[in-house]
Scaffold this motif. Sequence first.
Motif, PDB file in Angstrom:
ATOM      1  N   GLY A  19       0.815  -1.210   0.000  1.00 12.60           N
ATOM      2  CA  GLY A  19       0.000   0.000   0.000  1.00 12.60           C
ATOM      3  C   GLY A  19       0.847   1.257   0.000  1.00 12.60           C
ATOM      4  N   ASP A  20       1.992   1.217   0.697  1.00  8.42           N
ATOM      5  CA  ASP A  20       2.909   2.353   0.690  1.00  8.42           C
ATOM      6  C   ASP A  20       3.453   2.591  -0.716  1.00  8.42           C
ATOM      7  OD1 ASP A  20       2.662   2.463   3.540  1.00  8.42           O
ATOM      8  OD2 ASP A  20       4.122   0.838   3.670  1.00  8.42           O
ATOM      9  N   VAL A  21       3.793   1.497  -1.402  1.00 11.10           N
ATOM     10  CA  VAL A  21       4.286   1.604  -2.771  1.00 11.10           C
ATOM     11  C   VAL A  21       3.222   2.224  -3.671  1.00 11.10           C
ATOM     12  CG1 VAL A  21       5.014   0.269  -4.796  1.00 11.10           C
ATOM     13  CG2 VAL A  21       5.923  -0.296  -2.530  1.00 11.10           C
ATOM     14  N   LEU A  22       1.988   1.760  -3.546  1.00 13.89           N
ATOM     15  CA  LEU A  22       0.899   2.289  -4.371  1.00 13.89           C
ATOM     16  C   LEU A  22       0.708   3.781  -4.128  1.00 13.89           C
ATOM     17  CD1 LEU A  22      -1.491   1.798  -6.304  1.00 13.89           C
ATOM     18  CD2 LEU A  22      -2.873   1.252  -4.296  1.00 13.89           C
ATOM     19  N   ALA A  23       0.745   4.202  -2.876  1.00 16.69           N
ATOM     20  CA  ALA A  23       0.563   5.623  -2.570  1.00 16.69           C
ATOM     21  C   ALA A  23       1.693   6.448  -3.171  1.00 16.69           C
ATOM     22  CB  ALA A  23       0.495   5.815  -1.054  1.00 16.69           C
ATOM     23  N   GLY A  24       2.934   5.943  -3.093  1.00 12.56           N
ATOM     24  CA  GLY A  24       4.058   6.661  -3.679  1.00 12.56           C
ATOM     25  C   GLY A  24       3.942   6.784  -5.181  1.00 12.56           C
ATOM     26  N   MET A  25       3.503   5.709  -5.842  1.00 12.02           N
ATOM     27  CA  MET A  25       3.322   5.763  -7.290  1.00 12.02           C
ATOM     28  C   MET A  25       2.270   6.786  -7.672  1.00 12.02           C
ATOM     29  SD  MET A  25       3.293   1.671  -8.095  1.00 12.02           S
ATOM     30  CE  MET A  25       2.880   1.900  -9.831  1.00 12.02           C
ATOM     31  N   ALA A  26       1.136   6.755  -6.972  1.00 12.96           N
ATOM     32  CA  ALA A  26       0.055   7.688  -7.301  1.00 12.96           C
ATOM     33  C   ALA A  26       0.502   9.126  -7.082  1.00 12.96           C
ATOM     34  CB  ALA A  26      -1.175   7.369  -6.452  1.00 12.96           C
ATOM     35  N   ALA A  27       1.237   9.371  -5.995  1.00 13.97           N
ATOM     36  CA  ALA A  27       1.725  10.724  -5.736  1.00 13.97           C
ATOM     37  C   ALA A  27       2.660  11.194  -6.845  1.00 13.97           C
ATOM     38  CB  ALA A  27       2.433  10.765  -4.383  1.00 13.97           C
ATOM     39  N   ALA A  28       3.514  10.296  -7.333  1.00 13.03           N
ATOM     40  CA  ALA A  28       4.443  10.663  -8.413  1.00 13.03           C
ATOM     41  C   ALA A  28       3.701  11.009  -9.690  1.00 13.03           C
ATOM     42  CB  ALA A  28       5.418   9.512  -8.666  1.00 13.03           C
ATOM     43  N   LEU A  29       2.685  10.235 -10.033  1.00 13.35           N
ATOM     44  CA  LEU A  29       1.922  10.522 -11.253  1.00 13.35           C
ATOM     45  C   LEU A  29       1.145  11.816 -11.114  1.00 13.35           C
ATOM     46  CD1 LEU A  29       0.689   6.900 -12.071  1.00 13.35           C
ATOM     47  CD2 LEU A  29       2.624   8.135 -13.066  1.00 13.35           C
ATOM     48  N   LEU A  30       0.623  12.059  -9.919  1.00 15.58           N
ATOM     49  CA  LEU A  30      -0.070  13.314  -9.655  1.00 15.58           C
ATOM     50  C   LEU A  30       0.895  14.490  -9.795  1.00 15.58           C
ATOM     51  CD1 LEU A  30      -2.905  14.288  -8.681  1.00 15.58           C
ATOM     52  CD2 LEU A  30      -2.006  14.173  -6.352  1.00 15.58           C
ATOM     53  N   ALA A  31       2.115  14.331  -9.274  1.00 13.91           N
ATOM     54  CA  ALA A  31       3.112  15.396  -9.360  1.00 13.91           C
ATOM     55  C   ALA A  31       3.521  15.680 -10.795  1.00 13.91           C
ATOM     56  CB  ALA A  31       4.343  15.017  -8.536  1.00 13.91           C
ATOM     57  N   GLN A  32       3.400  14.681 -11.670  1.00 17.43           N
ATOM     58  CA  GLN A  32       3.752  14.867 -13.078  1.00 17.43           C
ATOM     59  C   GLN A  32       2.607  15.435 -13.915  1.00 17.43           C
ATOM     60  OE1 GLN A  32       6.307  11.391 -14.635  1.00 17.43           O
ATOM     61  NE2 GLN A  32       5.590  10.662 -12.641  1.00 17.43           N
ATOM     62  N   SER A  85      -5.877   5.386 -10.913  1.00 16.70           N
ATOM     63  CA  SER A  85      -6.184   4.232 -11.758  1.00 16.70           C
ATOM     64  C   SER A  85      -4.920   3.660 -12.376  1.00 16.70           C
ATOM     65  CB  SER A  85      -7.175   4.627 -12.854  1.00 16.70           C
ATOM     66  OG  SER A  85      -8.375   5.128 -12.314  1.00 16.70           O
ATOM     67  N   ALA A  86      -4.063   4.528 -12.894  1.00 13.98           N
ATOM     68  CA  ALA A  86      -2.819   4.076 -13.516  1.00 13.98           C
ATOM     69  C   ALA A  86      -1.911   3.404 -12.499  1.00 13.98           C
ATOM     70  CB  ALA A  86      -2.101   5.260 -14.174  1.00 13.98           C
ATOM     71  N   ALA A  87      -1.801   3.982 -11.300  1.00 12.65           N
ATOM     72  CA  ALA A  87      -0.937   3.402 -10.280  1.00 12.65           C
ATOM     73  C   ALA A  87      -1.419   2.009  -9.884  1.00 12.65           C
ATOM     74  CB  ALA A  87      -0.884   4.324  -9.063  1.00 12.65           C
ATOM     75  N   ALA A  88      -2.729   1.840  -9.726  1.00  7.60           N
ATOM     76  CA  ALA A  88      -3.260   0.532  -9.331  1.00  7.60           C
ATOM     77  C   ALA A  88      -2.976  -0.524 -10.392  1.00  7.60           C
ATOM     78  CB  ALA A  88      -4.756   0.644  -9.070  1.00  7.60           C
ATOM     79  N   TRP A  89      -3.209  -0.158 -11.666  1.00  9.02           N
ATOM     80  CA  TRP A  89      -2.975  -1.129 -12.741  1.00  9.02           C
ATOM     81  C   TRP A  89      -1.490  -1.448 -12.876  1.00  9.02           C
ATOM     82  CZ3 TRP A  89      -0.263  -1.943 -17.125  1.00  9.02           C
ATOM     83  CH2 TRP A  89      -0.711  -2.968 -17.976  1.00  9.02           C
ATOM     84  N   TRP A  90      -0.671  -0.420 -12.849  1.00 10.55           N
ATOM     85  CA  TRP A  90       0.775  -0.599 -13.025  1.00 10.55           C
ATOM     86  C   TRP A  90       1.352  -1.435 -11.884  1.00 10.55           C
ATOM     87  CZ3 TRP A  90       4.530   4.220 -13.558  1.00 10.55           C
ATOM     88  CH2 TRP A  90       5.769   3.771 -14.028  1.00 10.55           C
ATOM     89  N   GLN A  91       0.879  -1.204 -10.663  1.00 11.71           N
ATOM     90  CA  GLN A  91       1.362  -2.009  -9.549  1.00 11.71           C
ATOM     91  C   GLN A  91       0.972  -3.479  -9.720  1.00 11.71           C
ATOM     92  OE1 GLN A  91      -0.481  -1.977  -5.619  1.00 11.71           O
ATOM     93  NE2 GLN A  91       1.516  -1.531  -4.723  1.00 11.71           N
ATOM     94  N   GLY A  92      -0.260  -3.739 -10.187  1.00 12.81           N
ATOM     95  CA  GLY A  92      -0.669  -5.116 -10.431  1.00 12.81           C
ATOM     96  C   GLY A  92       0.203  -5.790 -11.472  1.00 12.81           C
ATOM     97  N   ALA A  93       0.515  -5.065 -12.547  1.00 18.70           N
ATOM     98  CA  ALA A  93       1.390  -5.620 -13.585  1.00 18.70           C
ATOM     99  C   ALA A  93       2.784  -5.903 -13.030  1.00 18.70           C
ATOM    100  CB  ALA A  93       1.469  -4.659 -14.770  1.00 18.70           C
TER     101      ALA A  93
END
Length: 469
Positions: free
Chosen positions: A415-428, A437-445
């Motif tokens: 869950g920490d990893v997912l939150a970090g990914m989402a924050a990075a995409l938001l920052a971009q 949505s992108a973070a959840a799918w990408w983490q699953g992959a």
Amino acid sequence: MSTRSDLALLTPAEMARADQLAGNGPALMEAAGRAVARAIQARFRPCRAVVLAGPGNNGGDGYVAARHLERAGWDVAVAPLAPPRPGSDAAGAATRWHGPVRPLTAETIARAGLVVDAIFGAGLARPLEPALAELLRGITAPLVAVDVPSGVCGATGAARGFAPQAALTVTFFRCKPGHLLNPGRDLCGELVLADIGLPAWVLDRIRPRAFANGPALWTLPRPGAATHKHSRGHVVVLCGARMPGAARLAARAARRAGAGLVTLACMDAGLARGLRLAEPGLLVSEDPLGALMENLPRAVFLVGPGLPPDDTTRAALAALHAARRATVLDAGALTACTGAPELLPGAALLTPHAGEFTRLFGPPGEDRPATVREAAAATGATVLLKGSDTLIAAPDGEVVINHNAPPWLATGGTGDVLAGMAAALLAQGMPAFQAASAAAWWQGAAARHAGPALLAEDLPEALAATRPV
């Protein structure tokens, strides 16, 4: 390659509307039954089969499937729960069945090597009758469900009292939320989506608000020739002394997900010294939160991984809220808001698991899409409810169901990893709903790529190999 239209999910009511808009019900029923028969033939050897047929359109599909299987040389009988309504499309399909009709009894079912469940479709709104549930509970042969296993709600995935376990489920035109939401997803077994000739233009009239997650719904930021680290966004992860590993996981994921700069904001001087030795390229700051907000006016702040739900965390949330800063709230930050719900509005993204969601908004209940929509509308934030069937809702009511997560993703730190990914995409620059949505799918992959021995620490390293094009 899938398109946004391909990923649309239709509730039972929306699917009924699609059928109505397209017209020519008998032709659609013929195509649906033929699709069921073809899916069965592709996966099972001919054997004695029994089709359990309900009185509605689901049963009509079953009569058609029985006819096509018999033509292919199968030993088929139909066991009706009740006769179709006179004059209906199902009644027409039943009149074209000239094979054996058996009573719907335990003995009939026991003699079959394959059972086709065409009793009730996805629109069933009541529990199965106890006698019928008992009959279905006794099935030992492989079961093929038409649309959904009888008893599964197509809108929510809930089992209405009881629903049998299918080896194969064949549905039509577009999947329903209940095909992707547990327990419905597990009860469906292998899911086949069949094209039965419904025109895609009906979706323009229906305007579905739920989608299966996938890259067709969003586009990841891609750096260009003039891109520099500041233009790729800055993520600030608040770090506590009790569980700094959670913040470090989130920060590493944010870096791997493309953030140009990532800072661990640590108010403990001793911890900060240790963190500076841990990972080159990761910034560590001891500055007060107010100074960070002033010096980093465009940064996205991630609050929660490893933080206790105490007054210090609440004070940080209050300061960020007052300054209208872009925030992702996870873990301890969400629990800290349990007694202070006024801190939630204004956040960009909330990422609760079921327990945190319950503390904030009450139990998700049977209709989780509706509950998550309500939480997003109430807070004005995108809400990502984590689970094997993660739900992401936007404040405007759009919902995405993420279903590519393997079971081994259920381990501490993901869950920490997912939150970090989402924050990075938001920052971009991605909007919060698309970023989540992108973070959840990408983490699953990434989790599938890493394999069943996955640790949360493996996920950031797997992101490069699984980044969607």
